[in-house]
Design a protein around this motif. Structure first.
Motif, PDB file in Angstrom:
ATOM      1  N   ILE A 191       0.878  -1.205   0.088  1.00  0.00           N
ATOM      2  CA  ILE A 191       0.575  -0.125  -0.422  1.00  0.00           C
ATOM      3  C   ILE A 191       1.278   1.368  -0.109  1.00  0.00           C
ATOM      4  CG2 ILE A 191      -1.529   0.770   0.946  1.00  0.00           C
ATOM      5  CD1 ILE A 191      -2.722  -1.427   2.416  1.00  0.00           C
ATOM      6  N   SER A 192       0.698   2.421  -1.039  1.00  0.00           N
ATOM      7  CA  SER A 192       1.022   3.440  -0.931  1.00  0.00           C
ATOM      8  C   SER A 192       1.148   4.888   0.347  1.00  0.00           C
ATOM      9  CB  SER A 192       0.936   3.942  -2.459  1.00  0.00           C
ATOM     10  OG  SER A 192      -0.169   4.416  -2.551  1.00  0.00           O
ATOM     11  N   ASP A 193       2.393   5.468   0.838  1.00  0.00           N
ATOM     12  CA  ASP A 193       2.509   6.173   1.811  1.00  0.00           C
ATOM     13  C   ASP A 193       0.952   7.313   1.553  1.00  0.00           C
ATOM     14  OD1 ASP A 193       4.736   4.886   2.709  1.00  0.00           O
ATOM     15  OD2 ASP A 193       5.405   6.270   2.059  1.00  0.00           O
ATOM     16  N   LYS A 194       0.376   7.548   0.130  1.00  0.00           N
ATOM     17  CA  LYS A 194      -0.281   8.715  -0.083  1.00  0.00           C
ATOM     18  C   LYS A 194      -1.684   7.735   0.309  1.00  0.00           C
ATOM     19  CE  LYS A 194      -2.468  10.702  -4.362  1.00  0.00           C
ATOM     20  NZ  LYS A 194      -2.471  10.847  -5.650  1.00  0.00           N
ATOM     21  N   ARG A 195      -2.161   6.657  -0.273  1.00  0.00           N
ATOM     22  CA  ARG A 195      -3.032   5.715   0.305  1.00  0.00           C
ATOM     23  C   ARG A 195      -3.084   5.606   1.436  1.00  0.00           C
ATOM     24  NH1 ARG A 195      -6.101   3.412  -3.542  1.00  0.00           N
ATOM     25  NH2 ARG A 195      -5.498   4.942  -4.622  1.00  0.00           N
TER      26      ARG A 195
ATOM     27  N   ASN B  97     -12.448  -2.416   2.706  1.00  0.00           N
ATOM     28  CA  ASN B  97     -13.435  -1.164   1.743  1.00  0.00           C
ATOM     29  C   ASN B  97     -13.164  -0.140   1.583  1.00  0.00           C
ATOM     30  OD1 ASN B  97     -15.550  -4.155   2.180  1.00  0.00           O
ATOM     31  ND2 ASN B  97     -16.101  -2.900   3.948  1.00  0.00           N
ATOM     32  N   GLN B  98     -12.816   1.032   2.413  1.00  0.00           N
ATOM     33  CA  GLN B  98     -12.230   1.669   2.100  1.00  0.00           C
ATOM     34  C   GLN B  98     -11.191   2.097   1.592  1.00  0.00           C
ATOM     35  OE1 GLN B  98     -14.335   4.539   3.286  1.00  0.00           O
ATOM     36  NE2 GLN B  98     -12.724   6.512   2.531  1.00  0.00           N
ATOM     37  N   LEU B  99     -10.558   1.353   1.351  1.00  0.00           N
ATOM     38  CA  LEU B  99      -9.271   1.245   0.280  1.00  0.00           C
ATOM     39  C   LEU B  99      -9.564   1.436  -1.124  1.00  0.00           C
ATOM     40  CD1 LEU B  99      -6.439  -0.879   2.488  1.00  0.00           C
ATOM     41  CD2 LEU B  99      -6.217   1.612   1.238  1.00  0.00           C
ATOM     42  N   GLU B 100     -10.616  -0.049  -0.980  1.00  0.00           N
ATOM     43  CA  GLU B 100     -11.672  -0.175  -2.411  1.00  0.00           C
ATOM     44  C   GLU B 100     -12.071   1.396  -2.750  1.00  0.00           C
ATOM     45  OE1 GLU B 100     -13.711  -3.159  -1.824  1.00  0.00           O
ATOM     46  OE2 GLU B 100     -12.444  -5.174  -1.393  1.00  0.00           O
ATOM     47  N   ALA B 101     -12.745   2.014  -1.978  1.00  0.00           N
ATOM     48  CA  ALA B 101     -13.472   2.813  -2.477  1.00  0.00           C
ATOM     49  C   ALA B 101     -12.430   3.842  -2.566  1.00  0.00           C
ATOM     50  CB  ALA B 101     -14.436   3.420  -1.276  1.00  0.00           C
ATOM     51  N   LEU B 102     -11.243   3.927  -1.899  1.00  0.00           N
ATOM     52  CA  LEU B 102     -10.430   5.291  -2.502  1.00  0.00           C
ATOM     53  C   LEU B 102      -9.522   4.817  -3.849  1.00  0.00           C
ATOM     54  CD1 LEU B 102      -8.486   5.980   0.523  1.00  0.00           C
ATOM     55  CD2 LEU B 102     -10.077   7.445  -0.592  1.00  0.00           C
ATOM     56  N   ALA B 103      -9.302   3.386  -3.582  1.00  0.00           N
ATOM     57  CA  ALA B 103      -8.813   3.180  -5.690  1.00  0.00           C
ATOM     58  C   ALA B 103     -10.029   3.104  -6.277  1.00  0.00           C
ATOM     59  CB  ALA B 103      -8.838   1.270  -5.414  1.00  0.00           C
ATOM     60  N   ARG B 104     -11.903   3.340  -6.300  1.00  0.00           N
ATOM     61  CA  ARG B 104     -11.878   3.491  -7.794  1.00  0.00           C
ATOM     62  C   ARG B 104     -12.322   4.999  -7.332  1.00  0.00           C
ATOM     63  NH1 ARG B 104     -15.617   0.038  -4.533  1.00  0.00           N
ATOM     64  NH2 ARG B 104     -16.226   1.331  -3.207  1.00  0.00           N
ATOM     65  N   GLU B 105     -12.216   5.324  -6.686  1.00  0.00           N
ATOM     66  CA  GLU B 105     -12.251   7.223  -6.087  1.00  0.00           C
ATOM     67  C   GLU B 105     -10.951   7.875  -7.773  1.00  0.00           C
ATOM     68  OE1 GLU B 105     -13.337  11.333  -6.459  1.00  0.00           O
ATOM     69  OE2 GLU B 105     -14.412   9.547  -6.193  1.00  0.00           O
TER      70      GLU B 105
END
Length: 402
Positions: free
Chosen positions: A137-141, A170-178
């Motif tokens: 996981i990236s530092d930005k994420r 779930n939040q990581l997936e939402a951020l990825a979709r965004e």
């Protein structure tokens, strides 16, 4: 979660069934009472009169309805108790679920809190998630996750802020979709800008507004011969003097004037030729500008002589003295001198590659007639200034209709 939902649904069904049995006394859909009254007639003998007595006696139907009402009351009471029990079970399941989530969050917090200082830092959150989710996981994420769940805003997660690993996933997936959505929008914007750049380049190719070449500079001077030839009449006194006859400029001008006048309708031909060529967007802008300005200068030469002629007629009609020859000569010399200075300015500026746009009144009118990049629509079609307003109104009407 599923058990709680099922219990809630069962409770709702039970309550609905209970409501079906409880009847609004103000409506006609309630229990049906069918009281039946049997009348017994008793006849008394010994007299001519008969006495009739009516007595209401409970019928079998009334007794049956009473038993049915009791059974319905019992059924309603049983369903109400069942509904209350189901609600209690649903609440218990919800409480158990909340406790399980809290325990899971606390357990995950203890794992993520490597140094056991009571809070999870960015580094600890990154290490914990990468270990559990088995992905990098990236530092930005991770920082974005921290911003979502860090309620206190201190840059770390306390136990009250912490959630389950599933929530983090779930939040990581939402951020990825965004992020994908933003990337898609950025790509579309880039394509749009690229198309606009290509369209602007095509417009520039169609509308020659480039820097004039040496050839363009020389050609741009030639249109001013048109007003010069028509203005020679004002220089007849200066050019006809004895001193001017030895001037080579005067000799060349006399030769050009002779050729110009030898062509039938030369003035009209020059006017239409300059007007048509001045509207050709493929010709360099400096050349087109000088063509249009030469036409305006030639038209301007007509008004002074017209005013002098009208003034002489008015003065003559009023009985005043006619305009002297000396005054007419001075007027012609001033007009010819002004014309020469104007044309010298235009020729010198054009040879330097600069538009001669400082002539009062005339230059601004020419600028207004010159086509620009803004006069092309999104499809690359040329729309003159006078037609642009009508097209904008039509477009607005179409947008309103939509």
């Amino acid at each position: 979660m599923h058990q709680s939902s099922i219990a809630t649904v069962i409770a709702a069904v039970a309550i609905s069934a209970t409501d079906a049995f409880v009847t609004n006394p103000n409506t006609n859909t309630g229990r049906t009472h069918l009281p039946t009254t049997y009348t017994a007639n008793f006849v008394t003998t010994g007299s001519s009169s008969h006495t009739s007595s009516h007595h209401s006696i409970p019928s079998a139907t009334q007794l049956y309805n009473t038993e049915d009402d009791d059974a319905q009351d019992n059924e309603i009471e049983r369903l109400q108790k069942m509904a209350a029990k189901l609600r209690a079970e649903a609440a218990s399941l919800e409480a158990d679920k909340a406790n399980q989530l809290a325990e899971a969050a606390e357990k995950a917090f203890r794992k993520f809190d490597i140094n056991s200082d009571g809070e999870v830092s960015l580094t600890e959150l990154k290490m914990g998630l990468e270990k559990v989710l088995k992905t990098e996981i990236s530092d930005k994420r991770v920082k974005e996750l921290m911003e979502v769940f860090d309620k206190s805003g201190d840059g770390s997660l306390q136990l009250d802020d912490f959630v389950t690993v599933e929530r983090f996933r779930n939040q990581l997936e939402a951020l990825a979709r965004e992020e994908k959505r933003r990337a898609s929008e950025a790509e579309q914007e880039s394509k749009r800008q690229e198309q606009e750049a290509l369209l602007a380049e095509a417009k520039l190719e169609f509308l020659n507004d480039k820097e004039p070449t040496t050839k363009d500079k020389i050609i741009s001077v030639l249109p001013y011969l048109f007003p010069l030839m028509d203005g020679v009449q004002y220089g007849r006194f200066l050019l006809g003097s004895d001193d001017a006859s030895a001037n080579p400029f005067v000799a060349i001008l006399a030769l050009l004037y002779t050729l110009y006048r030898s062509i039938p309708f030369s003035g009209f031909a020059a006017f239409f030729a300059l007007n048509i060529l001045g509207g050709n967007p493929s010709i360099n802008r400096l050349v087109r500008f000088n063509m249009q300005q030469a036409i305006y200068i030639d038209i301007a030469l007509f008004f002074p002589s017209l005013l002098i002629g009208l003034g002489g007629l008015i003065v003559g009609a009023a009985g005043g003295p006619p305009l002297s020859n000396q005054a007419g000569e001075i007027f012609s010399d001033v007009m010819f001198g002004t014309l020469l200075l104007t044309l010298l300015y235009c020729a010198g500026s054009s040879l330097l590659g600069k538009e001669p746009d400082s002539i009062p009144l005339i230059s601004q009118k020419v600028k207004d007639r010159m086509p620009t990049i803004d006069m092309f629509d999104n499809d690359g079609k040329f729309v003159p200034t006078e037609s642009r307003g009508e097209n904008d109104d039509d477009k607005s009407d179409k947008d309103k209709d939509k």
